[in-house]
Design an enzyme around this catalytic site. Structure first.
Site, PDB file in Angstrom:
ATOM      1  N   ASP A  23       0.860  -1.184   0.000  1.00 20.28           N
ATOM      2  CA  ASP A  23       0.000   0.000   0.000  1.00 20.28           C
ATOM      3  C   ASP A  23       0.892   1.228   0.000  1.00 20.28           C
ATOM      4  O   ASP A  23       1.958   1.236   0.636  1.00 20.28           O
ATOM      5  CB  ASP A  23      -0.925   0.036   1.217  1.00 20.28           C
ATOM      6  CG  ASP A  23      -1.914   1.200   1.130  1.00 20.28           C
ATOM      7  OD1 ASP A  23      -2.830   1.130   0.297  1.00 20.28           O
ATOM      8  OD2 ASP A  23      -1.747   2.181   1.881  1.00 20.28           O
ATOM      9  N   GLU A  25       0.844   5.666   0.273  1.00 23.26           N
ATOM     10  CA  GLU A  25       0.147   6.928   0.504  1.00 23.26           C
ATOM     11  C   GLU A  25       0.873   7.980  -0.316  1.00 23.26           C
ATOM     12  O   GLU A  25       2.111   8.014  -0.349  1.00 23.26           O
ATOM     13  CB  GLU A  25       0.134   7.296   1.986  1.00 23.26           C
ATOM     14  CG  GLU A  25      -0.644   6.327   2.866  1.00 23.26           C
ATOM     15  CD  GLU A  25      -2.115   6.214   2.494  1.00 23.26           C
ATOM     16  OE1 GLU A  25      -2.688   7.236   2.035  1.00 23.26           O
ATOM     17  OE2 GLU A  25      -2.681   5.120   2.642  1.00 23.26           O
ATOM     18  N   HIS A 182      -5.853   4.784   5.972  1.00 20.13           N
ATOM     19  CA  HIS A 182      -5.056   5.705   5.168  1.00 20.13           C
ATOM     20  C   HIS A 182      -3.667   5.913   5.758  1.00 20.13           C
ATOM     21  O   HIS A 182      -2.984   6.886   5.433  1.00 20.13           O
ATOM     22  CB  HIS A 182      -5.775   7.044   4.956  1.00 20.13           C
ATOM     23  CG  HIS A 182      -7.168   6.864   4.444  1.00 20.13           C
ATOM     24  ND1 HIS A 182      -7.433   6.165   3.283  1.00 20.13           N
ATOM     25  CD2 HIS A 182      -8.376   7.235   4.935  1.00 20.13           C
ATOM     26  CE1 HIS A 182      -8.737   6.134   3.086  1.00 20.13           C
ATOM     27  NE2 HIS A 182      -9.333   6.761   4.068  1.00 20.13           N
ATOM     28  N   ASP A 187      -3.217  -0.104   6.393  1.00 19.53           N
ATOM     29  CA  ASP A 187      -3.961  -0.573   5.222  1.00 19.53           C
ATOM     30  C   ASP A 187      -3.316  -1.813   4.604  1.00 19.53           C
ATOM     31  O   ASP A 187      -4.016  -2.714   4.128  1.00 19.53           O
ATOM     32  CB  ASP A 187      -4.074   0.537   4.181  1.00 19.53           C
ATOM     33  CG  ASP A 187      -5.082   1.613   4.578  1.00 19.53           C
ATOM     34  OD1 ASP A 187      -5.694   1.477   5.655  1.00 19.53           O
ATOM     35  OD2 ASP A 187      -5.250   2.584   3.820  1.00 19.53           O
TER      36      ASP A 187
END
Length: 217
Positions: A23, A25, A182, A187
Site C-alpha cells: 500500500d 500513501e 489511510h 492498510d
C-alpha cells in the site's frame, strides 16, 4: 512429496509468483508528478496445510522527490500535514525501495518462486506509483511483475460483494478501525489479512487444490 502436498506450496499455488501485499500513501493521483509519501509491504507464507498467512512487514515514510507536486486535498485525506517534517523519519524513494526489494528477493528465493507479484487494494494505483519511483531511481532489478497484480478490490467484490477496503474487511468478519485507515502500514496489514482470508476460504470450499485427471499426473 505427494502431488497434493506439492500443490500446497506458495510456488504451486500462484504459478511460480510470490505475492507481496503493498500500500502507498501519496500526494495526489498522478504517479509521474505527485509525491510518494509512504509505502509498506507485507510478504506472505503458506503453512503445511496450504493456508496463507502474513509473514514479514517492512514500512517507510518517504521524502517527496525533487520537484514533486503536493496536492493539499491528498495531504488532508491521508493526514500527512507536512511531508518535509523531520519528525516523519522519512527516507528517499531509493532507500525505501532497495530495502523492500532486498526483503522480497530473500523470501521469494526461500519460497522457490520465480517472480514477485503485487497484491493491493485498487492495485493499478499502487503499482503505478511504485513503477514511477523505480524509473526515477533508475532501479534495474525490480522484483515485481511490471503490470500483473492481484487486486483485492476485485477479489473482495467477488467474495463478499464489497469493493471498499473497510466494508470488505467488516463483511469478512475482520476488525477495521477507520481512525487508523489511510496509513500505509495499517492498510497493508488489513489488505494482507483480507487477501489471505479470501484465498483460504476458497481452499476450504474445495476450490484448491485442483482435481487433476489421472492421465495428467
Amino acid at each position: 512429496m505427494t502431488v497434493e502436498n506439492t500443490a500446497l506450496t506458495l510456488k504451486k499455488r500462484f504459478r511460480g509468483y510470490f505475492p507481496v501485499v503493498v500500500d502507498v500513501e501519496t500526494a495526489g493521483f498522478n504517479a509521474q508528478t505527485d509525491a510518494l509519501l509512504e509505502i509498506c509491504a507485507v510478504t506472505l507464507s503458506m503453512d503445511e496445510n496450504g493456508d496463507l498467512h502474513p509473514a514479514s512487514t517492512i514500512h517507510f515514510h518517504v521524502e517527496p522527490f525533487e520537484g514533486a507536486n503536493l496536492e493539499k486535498e491528498a495531504l488532508e485525506f491521508n493526514g500527512i500535514r507536512d511531508p518535509f517534517s523531520p519528525l516523519r523519519g522519512a527516507v528517499t524513494e531509493q532507500e525505501a525501495l532497495k530495502e523492500i526489494y532486498k526483503l522480497i528477493r530473500r523470501e521469494q528465493k526461500a519460497a522457490d518462486c520465480s517472480r514477485a507479484i503485487m497484491v493491493a487494494h485498487n492495485a493499478a494505483f499502487d503499482l503505478s506509483f511504485v513503477n514511477a519511483a523505480n524509473e526515477r531511481c533508475k532501479l534495474k532489478r525490480v522484483p515485481f511483475h511490471p503490470f500483473a497484480t492481484f487486486d483485492t478490490a476485485t477479489l473482495s467484490g467477488l467474495a463478499y460483494g464489497q469493493t471498499v477496503l473497510a466494508k470488505a474487511c467488516k463483511t469478512a468478519g475482520m476488525e477495521f478501525d477507520n481512525r487508523e485507515a489511510h496509513s500505509a502500514l495499517y492498510d497493508t496489514e488489513k489488505t494482507a489479512e483480507l487477501f489471505c482470508g479470501i484465498v483460504n476460504k476458497w481452499k476450504a470450499l474445495g476450490g484448491w487444490p485442483l482435481i487433476e485427471d489421472e492421465n495428467e499426473k
